[in-house]
Scaffold this active site. Structure first.
Site, PDB file in Angstrom:
ATOM      1  N   ASP A 193       0.859  -1.180   0.000  1.00 58.57           N
ATOM      2  CA  ASP A 193       0.000   0.000   0.000  1.00 58.57           C
ATOM      3  C   ASP A 193       0.896   1.230   0.000  1.00 58.57           C
ATOM      4  O   ASP A 193       1.787   1.365   0.853  1.00 58.57           O
ATOM      5  CB  ASP A 193      -0.897   0.028   1.237  1.00 58.57           C
ATOM      6  CG  ASP A 193      -1.968  -1.047   1.211  1.00 58.57           C
ATOM      7  OD1 ASP A 193      -2.273  -1.555   0.110  1.00 58.57           O
ATOM      8  OD2 ASP A 193      -2.507  -1.373   2.277  1.00 58.57           O
ATOM      9  N   ASP A 251     -13.404  -4.305  -2.291  1.00 57.71           N
ATOM     10  CA  ASP A 251     -13.285  -4.121  -0.845  1.00 57.71           C
ATOM     11  C   ASP A 251     -14.615  -4.503  -0.209  1.00 57.71           C
ATOM     12  O   ASP A 251     -15.618  -3.804  -0.367  1.00 57.71           O
ATOM     13  CB  ASP A 251     -12.939  -2.668  -0.516  1.00 57.71           C
ATOM     14  CG  ASP A 251     -11.589  -2.256  -1.077  1.00 57.71           C
ATOM     15  OD1 ASP A 251     -10.738  -3.142  -1.285  1.00 57.71           O
ATOM     16  OD2 ASP A 251     -11.387  -1.048  -1.309  1.00 57.71           O
TER      17      ASP A 251
END
Length: 258
Positions: free
Chosen positions: A11, A130
Site C-alpha cells: 500500500d 473491498d
C-alpha cells in the site's frame, strides 16, 4: 494445474509503503523500491501496489515510482490507484507494469472495466473488491474509497452480485479484499471466499487476514483460490516467502519453488 501464487501487497501513500488495520491507522513501513526488490528476491510470484488515496483524492497513481520498480524486479507486478481512463492505464503499462487494477473507479463507472479489457486484454485487467461483512444483516457489502477513512462509503452492491457483474464486464482477475480481516492476522475469511469462489470463474486472489503459514494453506486448500495476497506478515518479516512456499509444497500445494 496452474501453480498457486504468493503475492505481497504494498500500500503506497505519499511515496512510501504503509500498512493499516482494517483499512485504518496506517503506519509507515518503508521505501517502495527496496521492499519490491526484497520480495522479488525472496521468491514472490508477483507484487501488487495500491496507491491507497489516489481515488479518494481524485488523482491517478503517482507514476514516478512505477518505472523504478520495473527496473529492479523481474516478476510481474500490478498497479492500482485512481485509474479512470484508457490513457491512465496505457501510461502505467508503458512504464513497466504488467497489470492494472481498478476498484473505486469501476464502481463509479462499470463500463470502464469493459473499455479497458477491450483495449488491453482481460489478462491485464484486475478488479479489486473491498468487501465488509455486516453482522446485523449477515451480508457482505462492497465499499468504495477505502483508502481514506473519512470518505469510505458502503455502496448499493452486495459482494456476490458485484463479483458476477465485473466478470460480465470483462474482469480478468478479482482480488477480494476482506476488510474485516485486514491486518489482524487471524486468517482469511474462508466462508466468504468459498461463496465467492462458487460464482467467480476467473482467477480469484484472497486478501486480508494472513497471519500464519497455515492461513495460506487454508485459503488454497479449502477455498480453492488462485493466489493469496498479504502485507503485514511480509513487511514485519513474520513469514519468509521462501519458507512459506516450501511449507505449502510439503502440504501438496502446487507452487513455484525458487
Amino acid at each position: 494445474m496452474l501453480a498457486k501464487r504468493i503475492i505481497p501487497c504494498l500500500d503506497v501513500r505519499d511515496g512510501q509503503v504503509v500498512k493499516g488495520v482494517q483499512f485504518r491507522n496506517h503506519e509507515i513501513i518503508g521505501d517502495i523500491v527496496p521492499l519490491a526488490k526484497r520480495y522479488a528476491e525472496e521468491g514472490a510470484d508477483e507484487l501488487v501496489f495500491y496507491d491507497i488515496t489516489a481515488s479518494s483524492d481524485g488523482r491517478v497513481v503517482d507514476k514516478s515510482w512505477v518505472s523504478r520498480v520495473a527496473e529492479v524486479i523481474d516478476i510481474p507486478f500490478c498497479v492500482a490507484g485512481g485509474i479512470k481512463s484508457l490513457e491512465d492505464a496505457a501510461k502505467i503499462l508503458s512504464f513497466g507494469a504488467d497489470k492494472i487494477s481498478i476498484n473505486s473507479p469501476a464502481l463509479a463507472d462499470p463500463t470502464l472495466i469493459t473499455r479497458l479489457a477491450d483495449r488491453f486484454g482481460v489478462q491485464c485487467i484486475v478488479v479489486g473488491i473491498d468487501t465488509w461483512y455486516d453482522g446485523e444483516t449477515g451480508k457482505y457489502h462492497v465499499n468504495q474509497y477505502t483508502g481514506d477513512e473519512s470518505r469510505t462509503r458502503v455502496t448499493q452492491w452486495e459482494t456476490l452480485d458485484w463479483v458476477e457483474e465485473v466478470q460480465k464486464r470483462g474482469a480478468g482477475e478479482i482480488v477480494l479484499n476482506m476488510m474485516n480481516q485486514d491486518g489482524v492476522r487471524n486468517g482469511y475469511d474462508l466462508e466468504q471466499l468459498k461463496k465467492v469462489r462458487e460464482v467467480c470463474h476467473v482467477p480469484l486472489i484472497a486478501s486480508g487476514g494472513a497471519g500464519t503459514m497455515e492461513h495460506f494453506l487454508e485459503a488454497f486448500r479449502d477455498a480453492d483460490v488462485d493466489g493469496a495476497l498479504a502485507a503485514s506478515v511480509f513487511h514485519k518479516q513474520i513469514i519468509n516467502i521462501g519458507e512459506l512456499k516450501a511449507y505449502l509444497a510439503t502440504q501438496g500445494v502446487e507452487i513455484r519453488i525458487c
